[in-house]
Scaffold this motif. Structure first.
Motif, PDB file in Angstrom:
ATOM      1  N   GLY A 197      60.393  34.371   2.877  1.00  0.00           N
ATOM      2  CA  GLY A 197      60.862  35.686   2.474  1.00  0.00           C
ATOM      3  C   GLY A 197      59.796  36.742   2.293  1.00  0.00           C
ATOM      4  N   ARG A 198      58.524  36.376   2.476  1.00  0.00           N
ATOM      5  CA  ARG A 198      57.471  37.393   2.358  1.00  0.00           C
ATOM      6  C   ARG A 198      57.581  38.422   3.483  1.00  0.00           C
ATOM      7  NH1 ARG A 198      54.974  32.635   0.710  1.00  0.00           N
ATOM      8  NH2 ARG A 198      53.689  32.747  -1.182  1.00  0.00           N
ATOM      9  N   ASP A 199      57.213  39.695   3.173  1.00  0.00           N
ATOM     10  CA  ASP A 199      57.113  40.716   4.212  1.00  0.00           C
ATOM     11  C   ASP A 199      55.825  40.486   4.976  1.00  0.00           C
ATOM     12  OD1 ASP A 199      59.469  41.961   3.489  1.00  0.00           O
ATOM     13  OD2 ASP A 199      58.479  43.252   2.012  1.00  0.00           O
ATOM     14  N   LEU A 200      55.934  40.274   6.297  1.00  0.00           N
ATOM     15  CA  LEU A 200      54.770  39.932   7.095  1.00  0.00           C
ATOM     16  C   LEU A 200      54.340  41.065   8.023  1.00  0.00           C
ATOM     17  CD1 LEU A 200      55.658  36.233   8.052  1.00  0.00           C
ATOM     18  CD2 LEU A 200      54.143  37.024   6.247  1.00  0.00           C
ATOM     19  N   LEU A 201      55.244  41.529   8.890  1.00  0.00           N
ATOM     20  CA  LEU A 201      54.877  42.501   9.916  1.00  0.00           C
ATOM     21  C   LEU A 201      54.337  43.774   9.280  1.00  0.00           C
ATOM     22  CD1 LEU A 201      57.814  42.087  12.452  1.00  0.00           C
ATOM     23  CD2 LEU A 201      55.515  41.110  12.546  1.00  0.00           C
ATOM     24  N   GLY A 202      53.183  44.185   9.797  1.00  0.00           N
ATOM     25  CA  GLY A 202      52.544  45.390   9.291  1.00  0.00           C
ATOM     26  C   GLY A 202      51.696  45.174   8.057  1.00  0.00           C
ATOM     27  N   GLN A 203      51.614  43.939   7.547  1.00  0.00           N
ATOM     28  CA  GLN A 203      50.858  43.639   6.342  1.00  0.00           C
ATOM     29  C   GLN A 203      49.594  42.859   6.691  1.00  0.00           C
ATOM     30  OE1 GLN A 203      51.658  44.694   3.235  1.00  0.00           O
ATOM     31  NE2 GLN A 203      53.413  45.759   4.153  1.00  0.00           N
ATOM     32  N   PRO A 204      48.451  43.153   6.033  1.00  0.00           N
ATOM     33  CA  PRO A 204      47.242  42.349   6.244  1.00  0.00           C
ATOM     34  C   PRO A 204      47.456  40.945   5.689  1.00  0.00           C
ATOM     35  CG  PRO A 204      46.737  44.480   5.230  1.00  0.00           C
ATOM     36  CD  PRO A 204      48.222  44.314   5.164  1.00  0.00           C
ATOM     37  N   ILE A 205      46.819  39.958   6.346  1.00  0.00           N
ATOM     38  CA  ILE A 205      47.012  38.569   5.911  1.00  0.00           C
ATOM     39  C   ILE A 205      46.459  38.347   4.513  1.00  0.00           C
ATOM     40  CG2 ILE A 205      44.877  37.755   6.984  1.00  0.00           C
ATOM     41  CD1 ILE A 205      46.379  35.145   7.622  1.00  0.00           C
ATOM     42  N   VAL A 208      49.258  39.128   2.148  1.00  0.00           N
ATOM     43  CA  VAL A 208      50.377  38.191   2.175  1.00  0.00           C
ATOM     44  C   VAL A 208      49.994  36.846   1.573  1.00  0.00           C
ATOM     45  CG1 VAL A 208      51.969  36.958   3.691  1.00  0.00           C
ATOM     46  CG2 VAL A 208      51.356  39.320   4.190  1.00  0.00           C
ATOM     47  N   TRP A 209      48.810  36.321   1.930  1.00  0.00           N
ATOM     48  CA  TRP A 209      48.378  34.988   1.479  1.00  0.00           C
ATOM     49  C   TRP A 209      47.047  35.097   0.716  1.00  0.00           C
ATOM     50  CZ3 TRP A 209      51.965  31.355   2.170  1.00  0.00           C
ATOM     51  CH2 TRP A 209      52.836  31.437   3.240  1.00  0.00           C
ATOM     52  N   PRO A 210      47.011  35.726  -0.453  1.00  0.00           N
ATOM     53  CA  PRO A 210      45.726  35.865  -1.156  1.00  0.00           C
ATOM     54  C   PRO A 210      45.124  34.528  -1.542  1.00  0.00           C
ATOM     55  CG  PRO A 210      47.578  36.473  -2.587  1.00  0.00           C
ATOM     56  CD  PRO A 210      48.130  36.311  -1.216  1.00  0.00           C
ATOM     57  N   GLU A 211      45.971  33.497  -1.765  1.00  0.00           N
ATOM     58  CA  GLU A 211      45.436  32.204  -2.196  1.00  0.00           C
ATOM     59  C   GLU A 211      44.640  31.505  -1.108  1.00  0.00           C
ATOM     60  OE1 GLU A 211      49.904  31.399  -1.338  1.00  0.00           O
ATOM     61  OE2 GLU A 211      48.563  33.063  -1.815  1.00  0.00           O
ATOM     62  N   SER A 232      38.963  25.753  15.890  1.00  0.00           N
ATOM     63  CA  SER A 232      40.044  24.786  15.786  1.00  0.00           C
ATOM     64  C   SER A 232      39.693  23.759  14.722  1.00  0.00           C
ATOM     65  CB  SER A 232      40.295  24.089  17.138  1.00  0.00           C
ATOM     66  OG  SER A 232      39.156  23.362  17.534  1.00  0.00           O
ATOM     67  N   ALA A 233      40.716  23.236  14.060  1.00  0.00           N
ATOM     68  CA  ALA A 233      40.525  22.209  13.033  1.00  0.00           C
ATOM     69  C   ALA A 233      41.772  21.346  12.984  1.00  0.00           C
ATOM     70  CB  ALA A 233      40.262  22.843  11.669  1.00  0.00           C
ATOM     71  N   ALA A 234      41.581  20.054  12.719  1.00  0.00           N
ATOM     72  CA  ALA A 234      42.702  19.119  12.654  1.00  0.00           C
ATOM     73  C   ALA A 234      42.835  18.569  11.243  1.00  0.00           C
ATOM     74  CB  ALA A 234      42.487  17.965  13.648  1.00  0.00           C
ATOM     75  N   GLY A 235      44.063  18.507  10.761  1.00  0.00           N
ATOM     76  CA  GLY A 235      44.334  17.912   9.457  1.00  0.00           C
ATOM     77  C   GLY A 235      43.629  18.627   8.326  1.00  0.00           C
ATOM     78  N   MET A 236      43.511  19.937   8.389  1.00  0.00           N
ATOM     79  CA  MET A 236      42.783  20.714   7.382  1.00  0.00           C
ATOM     80  C   MET A 236      43.639  20.885   6.128  1.00  0.00           C
ATOM     81  SD  MET A 236      40.975  24.403   7.965  1.00  0.00           S
ATOM     82  CE  MET A 236      39.960  25.166   6.676  1.00  0.00           C
ATOM     83  N   PRO A 237      43.125  20.497   4.949  1.00  0.00           N
ATOM     84  CA  PRO A 237      43.923  20.637   3.728  1.00  0.00           C
ATOM     85  C   PRO A 237      44.060  22.100   3.320  1.00  0.00           C
ATOM     86  CG  PRO A 237      41.714  19.867   3.206  1.00  0.00           C
ATOM     87  CD  PRO A 237      41.802  19.890   4.697  1.00  0.00           C
ATOM     88  N   VAL A 238      45.252  22.463   2.875  1.00  0.00           N
ATOM     89  CA  VAL A 238      45.542  23.831   2.451  1.00  0.00           C
ATOM     90  C   VAL A 238      46.380  23.769   1.179  1.00  0.00           C
ATOM     91  CG1 VAL A 238      46.682  25.999   3.039  1.00  0.00           C
ATOM     92  CG2 VAL A 238      45.477  24.727   4.806  1.00  0.00           C
ATOM     93  N   GLN A 239      46.064  24.625   0.237  1.00  0.00           N
ATOM     94  CA  GLN A 239      46.881  24.774  -0.955  1.00  0.00           C
ATOM     95  C   GLN A 239      47.431  26.193  -0.971  1.00  0.00           C
ATOM     96  OE1 GLN A 239      44.490  23.705  -4.355  1.00  0.00           O
ATOM     97  NE2 GLN A 239      45.146  21.584  -4.265  1.00  0.00           N
ATOM     98  N   ALA A 240      48.753  26.310  -0.939  1.00  0.00           N
ATOM     99  CA  ALA A 240      49.373  27.633  -0.912  1.00  0.00           C
ATOM    100  C   ALA A 240      50.665  27.609  -1.717  1.00  0.00           C
ATOM    101  CB  ALA A 240      49.658  28.063   0.532  1.00  0.00           C
ATOM    102  N   ASP A 241      51.101  28.809  -2.138  1.00  0.00           N
ATOM    103  CA  ASP A 241      52.334  28.957  -2.920  1.00  0.00           C
ATOM    104  C   ASP A 241      53.500  29.149  -1.952  1.00  0.00           C
ATOM    105  OD1 ASP A 241      54.272  29.406  -4.788  1.00  0.00           O
ATOM    106  OD2 ASP A 241      53.574  31.406  -5.345  1.00  0.00           O
ATOM    107  N   PHE A 242      53.922  28.065  -1.293  1.00  0.00           N
ATOM    108  CA  PHE A 242      54.993  28.167  -0.302  1.00  0.00           C
ATOM    109  C   PHE A 242      56.340  28.473  -0.953  1.00  0.00           C
ATOM    110  CE2 PHE A 242      51.848  25.452   1.850  1.00  0.00           C
ATOM    111  CZ  PHE A 242      51.677  26.185   3.013  1.00  0.00           C
ATOM    112  N   THR A 243      56.546  28.008  -2.180  1.00  0.00           N
ATOM    113  CA  THR A 243      57.828  28.213  -2.861  1.00  0.00           C
ATOM    114  C   THR A 243      57.897  29.534  -3.616  1.00  0.00           C
ATOM    115  OG1 THR A 243      57.027  27.035  -4.824  1.00  0.00           O
ATOM    116  CG2 THR A 243      58.136  25.735  -3.102  1.00  0.00           C
ATOM    117  N   ARG A 244      56.792  30.281  -3.685  1.00  0.00           N
ATOM    118  CA  ARG A 244      56.706  31.567  -4.376  1.00  0.00           C
ATOM    119  C   ARG A 244      57.073  31.428  -5.853  1.00  0.00           C
ATOM    120  NH1 ARG A 244      59.352  36.326  -0.975  1.00  0.00           N
ATOM    121  NH2 ARG A 244      57.927  37.503  -2.294  1.00  0.00           N
TER     122      ARG A 244
END
Length: 659
Positions: A197-205, A208-211, A232-244
């Motif tokens: 549900g985040r607004d993406l188009l026209g927004q700097p990354i 949108v994803w400060p974390e 390129s990277a494989a299996g890179m760990p990421v922590q993000a607020d996907f559920t907002r």
């Protein structure tokens, strides 16, 4: 004297007659205009009025001798093409003027030569066009060039549409960031879903994803934009607020960042291609960390195609998974570099042979029939099958595809991907065998312990019967009670273990179409004594026609455990209030059981709620396996269970049954 010949004098004709006869026989078109001035009084000429067209002009333009329309009404694009300005200049200057133009607008498509001169208050215009004479080599070459350009633009549009559709159908997450601020200019549905549900188009990354700044991903994107170097990277760990919700979730991704360039080779943005590999990574971690990383192989290819097709090939070849496309007749259209590396042949060879040479004979018929059925019905294609790798080893692949269409609605073919799931299947098989061994052990142990427990209980009863009254003094009666209680608890525990083992062994019971409201009603009847004893009020709001494709026995167990818990765990001196509701979602049937009872501290006890033998309210009679069994039943069927609760304010359990 000889007679001499005297020429006859010419008959003098009126000038108007001469002009009329001349215009009538002229092989060029002739128009006589008078100017139309700005009604506001500025003195500016805003149009010309037709006063006369000679027969040739009438024929060439299919107009009457005195048209009722004005110059600009007849040729609305005259101003844009410069012909109107030519007429104005000839009239205002009073000098002869000539003008050549290839006029392709307003229904005309010819090369015109015009000559104009003012006469009194009017303007004479003489013109010719190539419709009345052969076209010059230059005009022929120009028109051929225009035709080629038009065809090229049409082909480019087709290729652009294909490129867009492929991006939208890919199961990966794809986005394009433009400019130094890395502004989103394109996201496919896969990326939109994780944005939640985040607004993406026209927004700097970064907005949108400060974390992501803490993981260095934003810095990597900036470096790719500045240097043009691929990352390129494989299996890179990421922590993000996907559920907002403010909670960071740990996931693993394959990333590929590619610099996008303009025609001059300048970097204009970055292509972000990512793929969620969390399931595969966690599976490898659970089974002795087999194959810790998914290998990414990126190979950029160039071809003499339009820009959109080139971008698609670059993106597809950069993908870590296998990307393919087939024609509507199921023949091979395209395979990316990862796919070709897997089978060990060129694209030309693979297109020529098809996939029949690489699939086991016993699986080929099913795979071909599944693909043809999907194409015929325009449905998703999903299949697990084996395929021979270039080293001769057969590997398990999960293939998925979707229909792709031209702009006119015609089927372009199917575009899809495949990933190697051999290690995952081996891991799952190992886990399955381990679970079977554990289930067998639990079943055997619980079965073998039943008789000894029964014997001990019998001996205790015999002791109680034979023990003389004079010996039933002091702590002896209390100790006998404790021994009896311990034996009963041991027996219940053995019974629970047997039930859990049975649940594991019967989780794949055949599903059938079950009326949810009917099952809920029957469970209410089974619990009628408990309802009467507690004085509870149970309200069930479920449409009578709701049908679940589920094991009826397992569905009854789910409803029974949730409703009985809602009744048992009520607050003291309060009549239980229980509500059972149903909601239909896109992918799930949702059954909710809500009460106003003791509730739970979800934040503190989240891991215990569905644990085996976990009891959060020990003062209430129970075994601690009910919710564990519900969770296992639902998850074994592809669903899930969620809980919302506040201590001493009640709880709501929601069960998501797959549609």
């Amino acid at each position: 004297m000889p007679a001499t010949s005297v020429p006859l004098p010419l008959r003098a004709l009126p000038a108007d007659d001469l002009l009329g006869d001349l215009l009538a026989v002229s092989m060029t078109g002739v128009i006589y205009y008078t100017p139309i001035y700005d009604p506001a009084g500025s003195g500016e000429i805003v149009d010309f009025r037709f006063e006369y067209l000679n027969p040739t002009a009438q024929r060439m333009m299919s107009m009457p001798e005195v048209p009722t329309v004005t110059h600009n009404e007849q040729w609305p694009h005259s101003i844009a093409h410069g012909t109107f300005a030519f007429h104005v200049d000839a009239y205002v200057s009073g000098e002869p003027r000539e003008y050549n133009i290839n006029y392709q607008a307003d229904g005309y498509d010819n090369y015109y030569r015009l000559a104009a001169r003012r006469s009194g208050d009017g303007l004479w215009v003489s013109f010719t066009d190539t419709a009345d004479q052969p076209r010059s080599p230059v005009e022929v070459a120009l028109r051929e060039s225009q035709a080629r350009e038009k065809a090229a633009r049409a082909e480019a549009e087709i290729q652009r549409q294909r490129f867009y559709e492929v991006l939208m159908q890919l199961p990966a997450h794809v986005a394009v960031h433009e400019g130094p601020e890395q502004v989103f200019t394109f996201v496919n549905p896969g990326y939109q879903r994780i944005a939640n549900g985040r607004d993406l188009l026209g927004q700097p990354i970064r907005t949108v994803w400060p974390e992501l700044a803490g993981h260095g991903i934003l810095d990597i994107l900036e470096r790719v934009y500045q240097t043009g170097e691929t990352f390129s990277a494989a299996g890179m760990p990421v922590q993000a607020d996907f559920t907002r919700t403010g909670q960071l979730e740990q996931v693993y991704y394959d990333f590929f960042f590619l610099a996008l360039r303009d025609a001059q080779g300048q970097v204009t943005g970055v292509l972000n291609f990512s793929y969620d590999v969390s399931s595969a990574v966690r599976a490898r971690q659970q089974v002795e960390q087999l194959n810790q990383e998914l290998e990414t192989r990126v190979q950029e290819r160039t071809a003499a195609l339009q820009e959109s097709e080139s971008r698609f090939r670059i993106m597809a070849d950069a993908a870590p998974n296998q990307v393919w496309a087939v024609n509507p007749d199921s023949t091979i259209r395209y395979a990316n570099q990862a796919f070709l590396d897997f089978v060990g042949v060129s694209l030309e060879q693979y297109v020529a042979t098809g996939w029949s040479a690489y699939l086991p004979a016993e699986e080929l018929e099913l795979a071909q029939a599944t693909l043809e059925t999907a194409i015929r019905t325009r449905t998703l294609y999903v299949l697990e099958h084996r395929m021979r790798r270039h080293d001769g080893q057969y590997r398990w692949l999960l293939a998925q595809g979707a229909p792709s269409f031209y702009a006119n609605g015609e089927l372009y073919g199917y575009v899809g991907s495949a990933i190697d799931i051999t290690e995952l299947k081996q891991a799952n098989e190992q886990l399955r065998r381990t679970n079977v061994d554990l289930d067998n052990f639990i079943y055997t142990a619980s079965h073998d312990l039943k008789q000894p427990i029964a014997n001990i209980e019998g001996l205790l009863h015999a002791v109680q019967h034979e023990l003389p009254p004079q010996c039933r003094v002091g702590e002896v009666p209390h100790m006998l009670e404790l021994m009896q209680a311990a034996i009963e608890r041991f027996g219940r525990t053995i019974g629970h273990l047997t039930e859990i083992s049975r649940l594991q062994q019967e989780h794949n019971q055949p599903a059938s179409h079950v009326l949810l409201a009917q099952v809920v009603h029957e469970v209410e009847l089974d619990l009628a004594p408990l309802v009467a004893r507690t004085g509870a009020r149970v309200e069930a709001r479920i449409p009578a026609d709701v049908t679940l494709n589920f094991s009826e026995k397992n569905l009854r167990s789910v409803v029974y455990n949730l409703l009985s818990n809602a009744l048992k765990y009520h607050r003291p001196n309060q009549v239980p209030q229980v509500s059972i509701t149903y909601t239909l979602l896109e992918a799930y049937h949702v059954l909710a059981v809500q009460d106003e009872g003791l509730g739970l501290d979800v934040a503190q006890d989240r891991e215990k709620i569905f644990g085996m033998f976990q009891r959060l309210h020990p003062h209430v009679e129970g075994s601690g396996v009910g919710l564990y069994m519900v969770k296992k039943i639902v998850e074994n069927a592809g669903g899930r269970i969620e809980v919302e609760s506040t201590l001493n304010q009640g709880a709501t359990f929601r069960v998501y049954f797959p549609r």
